[in-house]
Write a protein that holds these residues in place. Structure first.
Motif, mmCIF file in Angstrom:
data_model
loop_
_atom_site.group_PDB
_atom_site.id
_atom_site.type_symbol
_atom_site.label_atom_id
_atom_site.label_comp_id
_atom_site.label_asym_id
_atom_site.label_seq_id
_atom_site.Cartn_x
_atom_site.Cartn_y
_atom_site.Cartn_z
ATOM 1 N N PRO A 115 0.822 -1.217 0.000
ATOM 2 C CA PRO A 115 0.000 0.000 0.000
ATOM 3 C C PRO A 115 0.858 1.270 0.000
ATOM 4 N N ASP A 116 0.405 2.253 -0.785
ATOM 5 C CA ASP A 116 1.085 3.536 -0.875
ATOM 6 C C ASP A 116 0.023 4.620 -1.012
ATOM 7 N N GLU A 117 0.085 5.651 -0.149
ATOM 8 C CA GLU A 117 -0.945 6.698 -0.159
ATOM 9 C C GLU A 117 -1.031 7.429 -1.491
ATOM 10 N N GLU A 118 0.108 7.746 -2.075
ATOM 11 C CA GLU A 118 0.125 8.528 -3.315
ATOM 12 C C GLU A 118 -0.200 7.680 -4.544
ATOM 13 N N ALA A 119 0.418 6.503 -4.655
ATOM 14 C CA ALA A 119 0.307 5.693 -5.875
ATOM 15 C C ALA A 119 -0.790 4.642 -5.799
ATOM 16 N N GLY A 120 -1.326 4.383 -4.625
ATOM 17 C CA GLY A 120 -2.294 3.297 -4.454
ATOM 18 C C GLY A 120 -1.583 2.044 -3.984
ATOM 19 N N GLN A 121 -0.692 1.538 -4.828
ATOM 20 C CA GLN A 121 0.155 0.397 -4.491
ATOM 21 C C GLN A 121 1.493 0.578 -5.186
ATOM 22 N N ILE A 122 2.519 -0.003 -4.598
ATOM 23 C CA ILE A 122 3.826 -0.047 -5.242
ATOM 24 C C ILE A 122 4.317 -1.490 -5.199
ATOM 25 N N PRO A 123 5.131 -1.889 -6.161
ATOM 26 C CA PRO A 123 5.687 -3.239 -6.106
ATOM 27 C C PRO A 123 6.734 -3.334 -4.996
ATOM 28 N N MET A 124 6.651 -4.398 -4.208
ATOM 29 C CA MET A 124 7.656 -4.670 -3.193
ATOM 30 C C MET A 124 8.201 -6.062 -3.467
ATOM 31 N N ALA A 125 9.530 -6.164 -3.515
ATOM 32 C CA ALA A 125 10.163 -7.441 -3.839
ATOM 33 C C ALA A 125 10.836 -8.029 -2.610
ATOM 34 N N TYR A 126 10.666 -9.338 -2.482
ATOM 35 C CA TYR A 126 11.444 -10.121 -1.532
ATOM 36 C C TYR A 126 12.467 -10.873 -2.366
ATOM 37 N N VAL A 127 13.735 -10.683 -2.046
ATOM 38 C CA VAL A 127 14.782 -11.343 -2.821
ATOM 39 C C VAL A 127 15.652 -12.213 -1.924
ATOM 40 N N VAL A 128 16.071 -13.321 -2.500
ATOM 41 C CA VAL A 128 17.035 -14.211 -1.854
ATOM 42 C C VAL A 128 18.327 -14.045 -2.636
ATOM 43 N N ILE A 129 19.338 -13.517 -1.945
ATOM 44 C CA ILE A 129 20.605 -13.327 -2.644
ATOM 45 C C ILE A 129 21.433 -14.607 -2.572
ATOM 46 N N LYS A 130 22.263 -14.766 -3.588
ATOM 47 C CA LYS A 130 23.123 -15.949 -3.636
ATOM 48 C C LYS A 130 24.198 -15.857 -2.549
ATOM 49 N N GLN A 131 24.571 -17.011 -2.050
ATOM 50 C CA GLN A 131 25.586 -17.073 -1.002
ATOM 51 C C GLN A 131 26.870 -16.394 -1.476
ATOM 52 N N GLY A 132 27.413 -15.559 -0.612
ATOM 53 C CA GLY A 132 28.644 -14.848 -0.933
ATOM 54 C C GLY A 132 28.429 -13.496 -1.585
ATOM 55 N N SER A 133 27.199 -13.194 -1.974
ATOM 56 C CA SER A 133 26.910 -11.915 -2.619
ATOM 57 C C SER A 133 26.771 -10.813 -1.575
ATOM 58 N N ASN A 134 27.169 -9.614 -1.936
ATOM 59 C CA ASN A 134 26.975 -8.468 -1.047
ATOM 60 C C ASN A 134 26.129 -7.400 -1.729
ATOM 61 N N ILE A 135 25.286 -7.810 -2.665
ATOM 62 C CA ILE A 135 24.403 -6.869 -3.364
ATOM 63 C C ILE A 135 23.502 -6.180 -2.340
ATOM 64 N N ASN A 136 23.228 -4.909 -2.582
ATOM 65 C CA ASN A 136 22.376 -4.169 -1.646
ATOM 66 C C ASN A 136 21.069 -3.739 -2.331
ATOM 67 N N GLU A 137 20.181 -3.191 -1.535
ATOM 68 C CA GLU A 137 18.853 -2.779 -2.010
ATOM 69 C C GLU A 137 18.939 -1.796 -3.171
ATOM 70 N N ALA A 138 19.811 -0.811 -3.059
ATOM 71 C CA ALA A 138 19.945 0.205 -4.117
ATOM 72 C C ALA A 138 20.385 -0.424 -5.434
ATOM 73 N N ALA A 139 21.307 -1.381 -5.374
ATOM 74 C CA ALA A 139 21.779 -2.037 -6.600
ATOM 75 C C ALA A 139 20.662 -2.845 -7.250
ATOM 76 N N VAL A 140 19.836 -3.502 -6.435
ATOM 77 C CA VAL A 140 18.710 -4.272 -6.970
ATOM 78 C C VAL A 140 17.716 -3.328 -7.630
ATOM 79 N N MET A 141 17.400 -2.223 -6.977
ATOM 80 C CA MET A 141 16.442 -1.262 -7.532
ATOM 81 C C MET A 141 16.972 -0.652 -8.827
ATOM 82 N N ASP A 142 18.253 -0.341 -8.873
ATOM 83 C CA ASP A 142 18.853 0.200 -10.100
ATOM 84 C C ASP A 142 18.783 -0.821 -11.235
ATOM 85 N N PHE A 143 19.057 -2.082 -10.924
ATOM 86 C CA PHE A 143 19.015 -3.142 -11.931
ATOM 87 C C PHE A 143 17.617 -3.264 -12.537
#
Length: 150
Positions: A115-143
């Motif tokens: 739920p989002d007040e302005e947009a109604g809804q926004i996509p929210m992702a649950y991600v499982v990163i591969k072992q040994g990865s240090n990817i962060n939220e910003a990198a996922v969103m940019d991708f």
């Protein structure tokens, strides 16, 4: 995917614009509606649920987002109830999840509406990163932004 004749085994299908209930031509995505003698008459004691599921002409609204091709093959694309309603757009999680899963540091992903007040809804992702990865939220969103905005 399967071929469906206009009236197969006493079942009549049509693809309908979910906003206005108008039938759509082949190639257009919409909700699959079915009508025939094996379609239920309604929910006992639940008039509201019946009215949301069946129209006055006996069409069952499946909530499946589909289209017919020119040869009569039916393609199921997504579920309408799963669509994220972002502002005036309908965002199918089934299109975002493979994008996330294509990233070399992501093992699995699931997208849900949030739920989002302005947009109604926004996509929210649950991600499982591969072992040994240090990817962060910003990198996922940019991708994802690079994939859907290009």
């Amino acid at each position: 995917m399967g071929r469906v004749e206009p009236e197969t085994e006493n079942m009549e299908p049509q693809i309908v614009d979910p906003e206005n209930g108008e039938a759509l031509p082949p190639g257009q995505r919409g909700e699959l509606w079915l009508r025939g003698p094996t379609v239920m008459k309604g929910y006992v004691g639940y008039d509201k649920a019946t009215a949301e599921t069946l129209d006055s002409d006996g069409w069952l609204k499946t909530c499946d987002l589909c289209f017919f091709d020119d040869e009569g093959f039916l393609y199921i694309v997504d579920r309408l109830k799963d669509l994220i309603k972002y502002k005036a757009y309908q965002v199918p999680p089934a299109e975002l999840e493979p994008i996330l899963q294509s990233h070399p540091d992501i093992a699995d992903a699931a997208v849900i509406p949030y739920p989002d007040e302005e947009a109604g809804q926004i996509p929210m992702a649950y991600v499982v990163i591969k072992q040994g990865s240090n990817i962060n939220e910003a990198a996922v969103m940019d991708f994802v932004a690079e994939q859907v905005c290009s």
